[in-house]
Design an enzyme around this catalytic site. Structure first.
Site, mmCIF file in Angstrom:
data_model
loop_
_atom_site.group_PDB
_atom_site.id
_atom_site.type_symbol
_atom_site.label_atom_id
_atom_site.label_comp_id
_atom_site.label_asym_id
_atom_site.label_seq_id
_atom_site.Cartn_x
_atom_site.Cartn_y
_atom_site.Cartn_z
ATOM 1 C CG ASP A 16 -2.944 60.494 31.942
ATOM 2 O OD1 ASP A 16 -3.523 61.440 32.515
ATOM 3 O OD2 ASP A 16 -3.556 59.645 31.279
ATOM 4 C CG LEU B 289 -5.067 51.024 32.593
ATOM 5 C CD1 LEU B 289 -4.080 50.919 31.437
ATOM 6 C CD2 LEU B 289 -4.313 50.989 33.924
#
Length: 373
Positions: A264, A297
């Site tokens: 990611d 995040l």
């Protein structure tokens, strides 16, 4: 390309470890693997299948959503850390922006550029997600309609789509996509356990960054996490040890047979601390992570070689860790000639020393320059 190059070391083959040599053919594939090292000889390095990352937003200061040649620059950055193939991953955005990026990715997927990882296709992460569970996605979520999905797929090879199954009409979309061979993952979702189970029955095949941006596990409301732990064969997870606690990783490992790992990664991967782009967002890299201004995040700075070391650090045997970065994602996409070291497979190889530091990377037989120490 030099013909019949030979690599030696402890080789992770489909049948287990072998101390021997691996011969590279001129066409970028593996010609043979043989047990040629004398018994008892010290093995100085491991030869593992190249890493396959199915969730990559950026790297080297570049974001996939920039379009143009951005994906090729991202592929070059991640190849230097052992990723030999990847899915270029988009962000939730207005349709015109997604169209522009997919047109560029269609070109980048057709031919691998020297020095870079193979771009296998596109992971469309949004816009078909729940606006109440955006995570770090921009606020451009919308409901999927098949005509638009088909249009996007005509622009680039979309291999994987993340969506929220609880949105009206999405169960039918899941069924249609599964029938057409497109992988569907459940993510950025407020859906219930029951929604997750129904989506799997309709043909959904995985979960996007398990635990993150989805309804959590409670003993009376198992949520989407509960559906994954109880029923999934495959799910992706970010093992940067920030997104998911090692204890939760262990729980997933015991529950999901082919849990595989992704980065990611964002534009901040491979870069110093500072400000970067993630789709239309500005994000900050600091203290080993990437965050929005409110502290959420926002993707990661992870590279796949560090993912391997992280998995080993929490107790996984090296072979198991390797499978979760190579074999399982290859199998998930139905790629029989990647993610494994075998005669006839692509020569996608990482060589690592005893401390699991990269020594060499090969992408389809091409040796890739590594990041300077």
């Amino acid at each position: 390309m030099t013909q019949h190059r030979v690599l030696q070391g402890r080789i992770l083959t489909e049948s287990g470890w072998m101390d021997g040599e691996l011969k590279l053919a001129a066409d970028g594939r593996i010609e043979s693997i043989d047990a040629r090292l004398a018994s008892g000889r010290a093995v100085e390095r491991y030869l593992l299948p190249g890493f396959i990352d199915l969730h990559v937003h950026g790297g080297g200061g570049v974001d996939i959503m920039e379009g143009g040649r951005a994906a090729e620059r991202v592929a070059r950055l991640h190849a230097r850390f052992g990723t030999t193939s990847l899915l270029a991953t988009t962000m939730t955005a207005p349709p015109i922006d997604i169209e522009q990026v997919l047109r560029a990715l269609g070109s980048s997927c057709r031919e691998r550029q020297p020095g870079g990882a193979r771009i296998l296709g596109v992971h469309l992460e949004g816009p078909y997600i729940n606006p109440g569970k955006l995570g770090a996605q921009p606020d451009d979520a919308c409901r999927a309609v098949m005509e638009q999905v088909d249009w996007y797929r005509s622009l680039a090879p979309v291999s994987l789509i993340t969506l929220a199954p609880e949105i009206a009409g999405h169960m039918d979309i899941i069924r249609q996509l599964a029938e057409q061979g497109v992988k569907v993952q459940l993510g950025h979702t407020l859906g219930s356990y029951e929604d997750g189970v129904q989506a799997l029955e309709q043909g959904a095949s995985g979960f996007t960054h398990l635990f993150n941006a989805m309804s959590g596990l409670h003993h009376r409301e198992p949520g989407m996490v509960g559906a994954a732990l109880a029923h999934a064969e495959y799910a992706e997870l970010i093992p940067d040890l920030l997104h998911v606690h090692p204890g939760a990783i262990r729980a997933a490992l015991r529950s999901i047979p082919r849990l595989y790992c992704v980065t990611d990664s964002t534009a901040a991967a491979g870069m110093p601390d500072g400000e970067y782009k993630l789709g239309s967002h500005s994000v900050t890299k600091c203290m080993g992570g990437v965050r929005l201004a409110d502290g959420t995040l926002a993707g990661s700075t992870l590279t796949m070689d560090q993912a391997l070391r992280n998995l080993v650090s929490i107790g996984l045997p090296l072979a198991d860790a390797s499978h979760r970065l190579s074999l399982y994602p290859a199998d998930y996409l139905g790629l029989a000639d990647r993610g494994r070291l075998a005669a006839g497979a692509w020569a996608d190889i990482v060589a690592m020393d005893a401390d699991l530091n990269l020594q060499q990377v090969y992408v389809e037989g091409e040796q890739i320059g590594l990041v300077d120490a």
